[in-house]
Design a protein around this motif. Structure first.
Motif, PDB file in Angstrom:
ATOM      1  N   MET A   1       0.865  -1.205   0.000  1.00  0.00           N
ATOM      2  CA  MET A   1       0.000   0.000   0.000  1.00  0.00           C
ATOM      3  C   MET A   1       0.880   1.226   0.000  1.00  0.00           C
ATOM      4  N   SER A   2       0.538   2.213  -0.795  1.00  0.00           N
ATOM      5  CA  SER A   2       1.331   3.442  -0.844  1.00  0.00           C
ATOM      6  C   SER A   2       1.128   4.254   0.415  1.00  0.00           C
ATOM      7  N   LYS A   3       2.055   5.126   0.658  1.00  0.00           N
ATOM      8  CA  LYS A   3       1.943   5.997   1.837  1.00  0.00           C
ATOM      9  C   LYS A   3       0.696   6.867   1.770  1.00  0.00           C
ATOM     10  N   ARG A   4       0.379   7.286   0.484  1.00  0.00           N
ATOM     11  CA  ARG A   4      -0.786   8.172   0.324  1.00  0.00           C
ATOM     12  C   ARG A   4      -2.067   7.423   0.693  1.00  0.00           C
ATOM     13  N   ASN A   5      -2.199   6.193   0.210  1.00  0.00           N
ATOM     14  CA  ASN A   5      -3.406   5.426   0.524  1.00  0.00           C
ATOM     15  C   ASN A   5      -3.479   5.105   2.021  1.00  0.00           C
ATOM     16  N   ASN A   6      -2.320   4.813   2.581  1.00  0.00           N
ATOM     17  CA  ASN A   6      -2.271   4.505   4.019  1.00  0.00           C
ATOM     18  C   ASN A   6      -2.687   5.720   4.837  1.00  0.00           C
ATOM     19  N   GLN A   7      -2.227   6.876   4.416  1.00  0.00           N
ATOM     20  CA  GLN A   7      -2.574   8.114   5.128  1.00  0.00           C
ATOM     21  C   GLN A   7      -4.062   8.413   4.981  1.00  0.00           C
ATOM     22  N   SER A   8      -4.575   8.205   3.765  1.00  0.00           N
ATOM     23  CA  SER A   8      -6.005   8.458   3.521  1.00  0.00           C
ATOM     24  C   SER A   8      -6.866   7.544   4.379  1.00  0.00           C
ATOM     25  N   ALA A   9      -6.452   6.298   4.513  1.00  0.00           N
ATOM     26  CA  ALA A   9      -7.213   5.339   5.327  1.00  0.00           C
ATOM     27  C   ALA A   9      -7.232   5.767   6.792  1.00  0.00           C
ATOM     28  N   LYS A  10      -6.069   6.246   7.256  1.00  0.00           N
ATOM     29  CA  LYS A  10      -6.009   6.690   8.653  1.00  0.00           C
ATOM     30  C   LYS A  10      -6.897   7.918   8.884  1.00  0.00           C
ATOM     31  N   THR A  11      -6.874   8.806   7.900  1.00  0.00           N
ATOM     32  CA  THR A  11      -7.683  10.032   8.019  1.00  0.00           C
ATOM     33  C   THR A  11      -9.173   9.683   8.037  1.00  0.00           C
ATOM     34  N   ALA A  12      -9.561   8.763   7.151  1.00  0.00           N
ATOM     35  CA  ALA A  12     -10.970   8.344   7.092  1.00  0.00           C
ATOM     36  C   ALA A  12     -11.388   7.665   8.387  1.00  0.00           C
ATOM     37  N   ALA A  13     -10.493   6.868   8.933  1.00  0.00           N
ATOM     38  CA  ALA A  13     -10.796   6.175  10.194  1.00  0.00           C
ATOM     39  C   ALA A  13     -10.974   7.169  11.328  1.00  0.00           C
ATOM     40  N   ARG A  14     -10.099   8.174  11.372  1.00  0.00           N
ATOM     41  CA  ARG A  14     -10.221   9.197  12.432  1.00  0.00           C
ATOM     42  C   ARG A  14     -11.535   9.979  12.287  1.00  0.00           C
ATOM     43  N   GLU A  15     -11.908  10.250  11.012  1.00  0.00           N
ATOM     44  CA  GLU A  15     -13.131  11.008  10.764  1.00  0.00           C
ATOM     45  C   GLU A  15     -14.354  10.212  11.207  1.00  0.00           C
ATOM     46  N   ARG A  16     -14.322   8.890  10.900  1.00  0.00           N
ATOM     47  CA  ARG A  16     -15.439   8.047  11.337  1.00  0.00           C
ATOM     48  C   ARG A  16     -15.518   7.991  12.869  1.00  0.00           C
ATOM     49  N   LEU A  17     -14.347   7.897  13.511  1.00  0.00           N
ATOM     50  CA  LEU A  17     -14.315   7.866  14.976  1.00  0.00           C
ATOM     51  C   LEU A  17     -14.827   9.166  15.569  1.00  0.00           C
ATOM     52  N   ARG A  18     -14.416  10.295  14.959  1.00  0.00           N
ATOM     53  CA  ARG A  18     -14.870  11.606  15.441  1.00  0.00           C
ATOM     54  C   ARG A  18     -16.381  11.736  15.300  1.00  0.00           C
ATOM     55  N   ALA A  19     -16.857  11.303  14.122  1.00  0.00           N
ATOM     56  CA  ALA A  19     -18.303  11.391  13.879  1.00  0.00           C
ATOM     57  C   ALA A  19     -19.089  10.513  14.855  1.00  0.00           C
ATOM     58  N   GLU A  20     -18.564   9.323  15.125  1.00  0.00           N
ATOM     59  CA  GLU A  20     -19.219   8.421  16.065  1.00  0.00           C
ATOM     60  C   GLU A  20     -19.233   9.002  17.468  1.00  0.00           C
ATOM     61  N   ARG A  21     -18.131   9.643  17.865  1.00  0.00           N
ATOM     62  CA  ARG A  21     -18.054  10.277  19.193  1.00  0.00           C
ATOM     63  C   ARG A  21     -19.082  11.413  19.307  1.00  0.00           C
ATOM     64  N   GLU A  22     -19.217  12.184  18.213  1.00  0.00           N
ATOM     65  CA  GLU A  22     -20.194  13.285  18.231  1.00  0.00           C
ATOM     66  C   GLU A  22     -21.615  12.739  18.375  1.00  0.00           C
ATOM     67  N   ARG A  23     -21.908  11.650  17.602  1.00  0.00           N
ATOM     68  CA  ARG A  23     -23.233  11.044  17.696  1.00  0.00           C
ATOM     69  C   ARG A  23     -23.492  10.509  19.107  1.00  0.00           C
ATOM     70  N   GLN A  24     -22.461   9.884  19.702  1.00  0.00           N
ATOM     71  CA  GLN A  24     -22.614   9.348  21.055  1.00  0.00           C
ATOM     72  C   GLN A  24     -22.808  10.470  22.073  1.00  0.00           C
ATOM     73  N   ALA A  25     -22.056  11.564  21.860  1.00  0.00           N
ATOM     74  CA  ALA A  25     -22.180  12.718  22.757  1.00  0.00           C
ATOM     75  C   ALA A  25     -23.604  13.296  22.703  1.00  0.00           C
ATOM     76  N   LYS A  26     -24.144  13.358  21.446  1.00  0.00           N
ATOM     77  CA  LYS A  26     -25.508  13.867  21.291  1.00  0.00           C
ATOM     78  C   LYS A  26     -26.516  12.952  21.970  1.00  0.00           C
ATOM     79  N   ARG A  27     -26.300  11.608  21.805  1.00  0.00           N
ATOM     80  CA  ARG A  27     -27.199  10.653  22.447  1.00  0.00           C
ATOM     81  C   ARG A  27     -27.138  10.776  23.968  1.00  0.00           C
ATOM     82  N   ASP A  28     -25.923  10.911  24.496  1.00  0.00           N
ATOM     83  CA  ASP A  28     -25.754  11.060  25.954  1.00  0.00           C
ATOM     84  C   ASP A  28     -26.426  12.339  26.462  1.00  0.00           C
ATOM     85  N   LYS A  29     -26.282  13.422  25.693  1.00  0.00           N
ATOM     86  CA  LYS A  29     -26.894  14.694  26.088  1.00  0.00           C
ATOM     87  C   LYS A  29     -28.416  14.587  26.111  1.00  0.00           C
ATOM     88  N   LYS A  30     -28.968  13.953  25.059  1.00  0.00           N
ATOM     89  CA  LYS A  30     -30.422  13.786  24.980  1.00  0.00           C
ATOM     90  C   LYS A  30     -30.924  12.921  26.123  1.00  0.00           C
TER      91      LYS A  30
END
Length: 270
Positions: A1-30
């Protein structure tokens, strides 16, 4: 795997984790908001329940509540609040006023020995009878029998003056009148049992309902005020033309028919 693809995968994973944390935070607040809202409702409900309970506990009951009942005046009464009970022929020039407490044992003795003579004078038109019901024994002894019996007498008076006199006589009879310390008159069932001895009251549904419903409770309270207003000290008390009538001892009311005749005949001439 190229460095670029590896970096993109990591970025996408972090974004999914961030989005999931935001959704969980909203659920906890509600969830917290719902819990808080439910808690507030529960507190308000509890406070409301306590407030309702306090209001109910402080509501007048029994004869305290009777003061706030509608005032129903018995038929055959006149005067303020229907508290003037006058029985007899309109042609009679004199009026004999008798103050009586239903629980009073001396009243019972008077009615048993002198009551028939009083009725005879009324029937003959020699005087009108003014009855004043007292309830002072309820204030001095445990119980509410005087007030309850007076209310039942109001129900009888609403039927007719004759029913009233017969019922009053039955109440004071040796068979039915209890010791003053025995508050039997507090029970409607006992009062109705006595009423069954009076032909016009026996099986009289309207009368029975009035006794059970306490229709004339407020009236009984108003009627009993006259005893205090007139400054009477005890029962029975007899008055004619403002003068207290007494027997041979000069203190107590006449205790026999002969004594009553003598005292009343003299008063009628006066």
């Amino acid at each position: 795997m190229s460095k670029r693809n590896n970096q993109s995968a990591k970025t996408a994973a972090r974004e999914r984790l961030r989005a999931e944390r935001e959704r969980q935070a909203k659920r906890d607040k509600k969830k917290r908001q719902i819990i808080v809202a439910c808690s507030v409702v529960a507190v308000l409900a509890a406070a409301g329940g306590i407030g309702y309970a306090v209001v109910q506990a402080n509501k007048p009951t029994g004869w305290d509540a009777a003061k706030n009942k509608p005032l129903v005046k018995p038929a055959h009464t006149t005067g303020t609040n229907g508290t003037t009970v006058l029985i007899g022929k309109s042609t009679a020039k004199k009026t004999l006023t008798i103050y009586e407490d239903p629980r009073c044992p001396i009243c019972a003795q008077f009615e048993q020995s002198v009551g028939p003579e009083v009725k005879k004078y009324v029937d003959e038109g020699k005087f009108k009878l003014r009855f004043v019901g007292a309830t002072f024994l309820d204030d001095n002894l445990p119980g509410v029998g005087s007030k309850n019996a007076l209310s039942a007498l109001g129900a009888a008076l609403n039927v007719s003056p004759e029913a009233f006199l017969e019922y009053k006589s039955a109440m004071y009879s040796t068979k039915w009148h209890p010791e003053e310390t025995d508050d039997k008159f507090k029970d409607d069932s006992y009062l109705l049992k006595i009423a069954d001895t009076v032909p016009t009251l026996k099986g009289n549904a309207a009368f029975q309902k009035a006794v059970k419903d306490g229709t004339y409770d407020h009236w009984a309270l108003e009627e009993s005020k006259i005893f205090n207003k007139d400054g009477i000290q005890g029962t029975p008390t007899l008055k004619m033309d403002g003068k207290t009538l007494t027997g041979s001892d000069g203190k107590n009311p006449p205790s026999t028919a002969a004594e009553f005749d003598k005292v009343v005949d003299a008063a009628l001439k006066g």
